[in-house]
Design an enzyme around this catalytic site. Structure first.
Site: not given
Length: 207
Positions: A96, A161
């Protein structure tokens, strides 16, 4: 963010999809490769010698495009919580990117070299509840933007995005605070029914 079609309809669409067929033919792991290819053809983002970080990289089609366009000159460092099968020329860090230990691995890998381009084709797990999905998607964009502010060199670029909907205007404004120019791209490989677009932040401002 719009709901996905039913599983049967999605499968039929997927099988007949022009970009799925092209990806299989060209050896890309996902049709998303053609989104980056089209954007890069237009904006000339990827140049030999660059250091590129691909956030949320799995399954790896954007990393494939990046390493191909670097043509053996430069580096692609990919990060994802999910496993990603190896891609020649791509350095993969599983974890992460919000976590300090993962960022330390990245820092060690960079060894003082600045990042020229951050790319992020991330999407949340879809619940089917529009407001929830939109909030999750916006959060991912915020994380990627925060990362780019921290790691991109001044003058570096950021491609992410975004789903048009609640919070979209705020994301654009936040990017304008950090980049000299922000433009929107909707590549042909983005399905018409999808609310996804790509925001491109050009030339990160000095902190």
């Amino acid at each position: 963010m719009k709901r996905r079609p039913t599983s049967k309809a999605w499968l039929q669409e997927h099988v007949n999809d022009e970009f799925v067929k092209r990806a299989q033919r060209d050896g890309y792991r996902a049709r998303a490769a053609y989104k980056l290819l089209e954007i890069d053809d237009k904006d000339q983002l990827i140049k030999p010698g660059m250091t590129i970080v691909d956030l949320g990289s799995a399954p790896g089609s954007w990393s494939q495009v990046a390493v191909q366009r670097l043509a053996g000159q430069g580096r692609v460092i990919a990060l994802d919580i999910l496993e990603m099968p190896p891609i020649p020329g791509v350095e993969f860090i599983q974890g992460d990117f919000r976590e300090e230990e993962i960022l330390l691995v990245l820092e060690k890998s960079l060894n003082g070299k600045p990042v020229d381009l951050v790319i992020a084709d991330m999407a949340p797990n879809i619940s089917g509840i529009s407001d929830v999905d939109q909030a999750r998607a916006a959060y991912l964009v915020e994380l990627a933007l925060e990362f780019s502010r921290e790691w991109l060199k001044p003058g570096g670029n950021f491609l992410v995005k975004v789903f048009v909907g609640s919070g979209f205007d705020e994301i654009v404004m936040a990017m304008r605070d950090s980049f000299e120019k922000v433009v929107t791209r909707k590549p042909k490989a983005s399905r018409d029914r999808s609310s996804e677009v790509y925001l491109l932040g050009l030339k990160r401002r000095n902190a």
